[in-house]
Design a protein around this motif. Structure first.
Motif, mmCIF file in Angstrom:
data_model
loop_
_atom_site.group_PDB
_atom_site.id
_atom_site.type_symbol
_atom_site.label_atom_id
_atom_site.label_comp_id
_atom_site.label_asym_id
_atom_site.label_seq_id
_atom_site.Cartn_x
_atom_site.Cartn_y
_atom_site.Cartn_z
ATOM 1 N N GLY A 2 0.780 -1.234 0.000
ATOM 2 C CA GLY A 2 0.000 0.000 0.000
ATOM 3 C C GLY A 2 0.807 1.277 0.000
ATOM 4 N N PHE A 3 2.126 1.169 0.156
ATOM 5 C CA PHE A 3 2.971 2.359 0.127
ATOM 6 C C PHE A 3 3.007 2.962 -1.270
ATOM 7 N N CYS A 4 3.296 4.264 -1.327
ATOM 8 C CA CYS A 4 3.674 4.866 -2.605
ATOM 9 C C CYS A 4 5.019 4.268 -3.008
ATOM 10 N N PRO A 5 5.389 4.308 -4.285
ATOM 11 C CA PRO A 5 6.644 3.697 -4.726
ATOM 12 C C PRO A 5 7.844 4.192 -3.922
ATOM 13 N N PRO A 6 8.785 3.311 -3.624
ATOM 14 C CA PRO A 6 9.977 3.699 -2.851
ATOM 15 C C PRO A 6 10.721 4.860 -3.502
ATOM 16 N N ARG A 7 11.264 5.722 -2.664
ATOM 17 C CA ARG A 7 12.046 6.854 -3.136
ATOM 18 C C ARG A 7 13.477 6.650 -2.660
ATOM 19 N N LEU A 8 14.378 6.477 -3.610
ATOM 20 C CA LEU A 8 15.780 6.249 -3.296
ATOM 21 C C LEU A 8 16.422 7.544 -2.823
ATOM 22 N N VAL A 9 17.060 7.491 -1.654
ATOM 23 C CA VAL A 9 17.731 8.666 -1.099
ATOM 24 C C VAL A 9 19.191 8.672 -1.509
ATOM 25 N N THR A 10 19.888 7.585 -1.218
ATOM 26 C CA THR A 10 21.300 7.500 -1.571
ATOM 27 C C THR A 10 21.719 6.041 -1.572
ATOM 28 N N ALA A 11 22.888 5.764 -2.111
ATOM 29 C CA ALA A 11 23.387 4.390 -2.175
ATOM 30 C C ALA A 11 24.908 4.400 -2.227
ATOM 31 N N SER A 12 25.511 3.329 -1.728
ATOM 32 C CA SER A 12 26.962 3.183 -1.791
ATOM 33 C C SER A 12 27.309 1.723 -2.051
ATOM 34 N N ARG A 13 28.404 1.528 -2.732
ATOM 35 C CA ARG A 13 28.825 0.186 -3.115
ATOM 36 C C ARG A 13 29.342 -0.588 -1.904
ATOM 37 N N ILE A 14 29.051 -1.884 -1.863
ATOM 38 C CA ILE A 14 29.573 -2.759 -0.808
ATOM 39 C C ILE A 14 30.696 -3.609 -1.373
ATOM 40 N N THR A 15 31.833 -3.584 -0.712
ATOM 41 C CA THR A 15 32.937 -4.479 -1.042
ATOM 42 C C THR A 15 33.146 -5.411 0.143
ATOM 43 N N ILE A 16 33.291 -6.698 -0.130
ATOM 44 C CA ILE A 16 33.314 -7.694 0.936
ATOM 45 C C ILE A 16 34.686 -7.817 1.582
ATOM 46 N N ASN A 17 35.745 -7.774 0.782
ATOM 47 C CA ASN A 17 37.122 -7.848 1.300
ATOM 48 C C ASN A 17 37.360 -9.097 2.150
ATOM 49 N N ASN A 18 36.782 -10.197 1.701
ATOM 50 C CA ASN A 18 36.972 -11.494 2.353
ATOM 51 C C ASN A 18 36.964 -12.532 1.237
ATOM 52 N N LYS A 19 38.135 -13.056 0.891
ATOM 53 C CA LYS A 19 38.267 -13.900 -0.305
ATOM 54 C C LYS A 19 37.371 -15.130 -0.246
ATOM 55 N N GLU A 20 37.263 -15.740 0.921
ATOM 56 C CA GLU A 20 36.430 -16.936 1.036
ATOM 57 C C GLU A 20 34.969 -16.612 0.740
ATOM 58 N N LEU A 21 34.473 -15.496 1.303
ATOM 59 C CA LEU A 21 33.090 -15.118 1.061
ATOM 60 C C LEU A 21 32.887 -14.595 -0.362
ATOM 61 N N GLU A 22 33.889 -13.949 -0.917
ATOM 62 C CA GLU A 22 33.791 -13.463 -2.295
ATOM 63 C C GLU A 22 33.623 -14.616 -3.276
ATOM 64 N N SER A 23 34.276 -15.748 -2.993
ATOM 65 C CA SER A 23 34.163 -16.905 -3.879
ATOM 66 C C SER A 23 32.751 -17.482 -3.866
ATOM 67 N N VAL A 24 32.065 -17.342 -2.744
ATOM 68 C CA VAL A 24 30.681 -17.811 -2.653
ATOM 69 C C VAL A 24 29.747 -16.852 -3.381
ATOM 70 N N VAL A 25 29.992 -15.569 -3.225
ATOM 71 C CA VAL A 25 29.133 -14.541 -3.811
ATOM 72 C C VAL A 25 29.223 -14.508 -5.335
ATOM 73 N N GLY A 26 30.416 -14.766 -5.879
ATOM 74 C CA GLY A 26 30.577 -14.773 -7.325
ATOM 75 C C GLY A 26 30.310 -13.424 -7.948
ATOM 76 N N ASP A 27 29.443 -13.393 -8.989
ATOM 77 C CA ASP A 27 29.213 -12.140 -9.710
ATOM 78 C C ASP A 27 28.039 -11.331 -9.151
ATOM 79 N N CYS A 28 27.475 -11.766 -8.052
ATOM 80 C CA CYS A 28 26.412 -10.964 -7.425
ATOM 81 C C CYS A 28 27.016 -9.686 -6.854
ATOM 82 N N ARG A 29 26.342 -8.583 -7.062
ATOM 83 C CA ARG A 29 26.806 -7.305 -6.520
ATOM 84 C C ARG A 29 25.835 -6.820 -5.453
ATOM 85 N N PHE A 30 26.350 -6.002 -4.545
ATOM 86 C CA PHE A 30 25.535 -5.524 -3.439
ATOM 87 C C PHE A 30 25.759 -4.026 -3.230
#
Length: 372
Positions: free
Chosen positions: A224-252
């Motif tokens: 029932g909300f009006c469409p979301p209004r984006l305020v701001t965003a920033s890139r997430i970098t994981i900096n953990n090689k083991e977890l990066e291998s699981v995430v693959g090409d997914c971006r956050f």
């Protein structure tokens, strides 16, 4: 192996934030120390008043302090150790009120322990903050009534919920007409595969449960909300090689959105709005979202949806609103059924900001030494 059940997710998140994480430095990625935007001076001053024990156990991922807060009643979903609640407690003043709700007993106990300290710090005779143990998908079970809050905030916790729709549905229920949900969270560039969704550490680090950003628009509209209004965003970098291998090409990304519960009435045409100025911390300029920045005294033409939000919310007294020149009133609401909203891609916004070198940089703001 199937994705974890709701009850399993609850147990694992409670263990992760109640037992495994004792301080912010125990986090294995930089997700929960990603700044959404620079902190205004008045918020920095409020942060200085928050007890060190509360700050050291803070795991949020963005700034969730909206504007125009005086005397408001605010609910913090997933309030954790209470850092944002105490900061808001100072900003709403003694006539306002802040409620924090969290499902982790250990975090709620930390928050409750410091109520007297902060009330004395702020000079309040009666506490204007309380903390409840409960689930953000089941606010009714915690005793929260319909249309009882002006604002709901949430700082990097909706991704931890196994039922995002229930969270937004409950938020819509307890918000007053014209109320706002202002929240930051982690979003994925696509629907996440099962090996990410079932990964225990990625869940605890706010990645495994991240919503595909387009799904947020769909769920918000259904609720029932009006469409979301984006305020701001920033890139997430994981900096953990083991977890990066699981995430693959997914971006956050860490993104801040605002959702408004606007009555289905109001202007259905473009309007001209003039910001009167004077909102604390935004006296001369109000950055409302990624699309609109209002400067004091300037005439800005906005779409019907934005006009209805400003007219129906706590911002109504802060703006002069009139129909755009040459247009007559038309029936309808802020979100006409035939109008298809434009989806604002937070990943594109990050790229635009980075191209202009304006994107917030990941910084250990919430680490053991604090940020302010």
């Amino acid at each position: 192996m199937a994705a974890p059940s709701g009850e399993q997710i609850y147990r694992e998140v409670q263990d992760y934030y109640g037992k495994e994480l004792q301080k912010s430095k125990d986090l294995q990625t930089n997700v929960c120390v990603t700044l959404a935007r620079p902190l205004p001076t008045f918020i920095k001053e409020a942060l200085k008043c928050v007890h060190d024990d509360v700050v050291s156990r803070y795991y949020g991922c963005g700034l969730v302090i909206p504007e125009c807060l005086e005397t408001c009643w605010i609910l913090d979903l997933g309030s954790g150790s209470g850092r944002d609640c105490y900061m808001l407690s100072k900003l709403v003043g003694e006539k306002g009120h802040v409620t924090g709700i969290d499902m982790t007993d250990a975090q709620v106990e930390v928050a409750k322990k410091h109520i007297d300290y902060h009330m004395k710090k702020f000079g309040y005779q009666v506490p204007n903050v309380d903390f409840i143990h409960g689930y953000m998908e089941k606010l009714g079970d915690a005793g929260l009534k319909d249309e009882s809050y002006d604002i709901i905030i949430s700082n990097c916790v909706i991704n931890l919920s196994p039922d995002k729709r229930a969270v937004l549905q409950e938020a819509y229920r307890v918000l007053k007409a014209g109320g706002e949900m202002y929240f930051s969270d982690v979003y994925a560039s696509r629907d996440l595969p099962e090996d990410i969704r079932k990964h225990r550490v990625l869940w605890g680090e706010c990645l495994g449960g991240a919503l595909w950003w387009k799904e947020l628009y769909r769920i918000a509209e259904e609720v029932g909300f009006c469409p979301p209004r984006l305020v701001t965003a920033s890139r997430i970098t994981i900096n953990n090689k083991e977890l990066e291998s699981v995430v693959g090409d997914c971006r956050f990304v860490s993104a801040t959105f605002r959702l408004f519960k606007v009555p289905k009435k109001g202007p259905a045409e473009r309007c001209q709005v003039i910001y009167n100025g004077g909102i604390t911390g935004h006296e001369k300029e109000l950055e409302f979202d990624a699309s609109f920045t209002f400067k004091e005294g300037d005439v800005v033409e906005v779409d019907a949806e934005t006009a209805a939000i400003l007219q129906s919310s706590r911002f109504a007294e802060e703006f002069l609103i009139r129909l755009a020149a040459g247009r007559a009133p038309a029936p309808g609401g802020c979100c006409p059924a035939k109008v298809k909203e434009k989806l604002v891609d937070p990943f594109q916004l990050v790229e635009q900001l980075e191209a202009k070198d304006l994107a917030p940089k990941p910084a250990g703001c919430c680490g053991p030494k604090g940020c302010c």
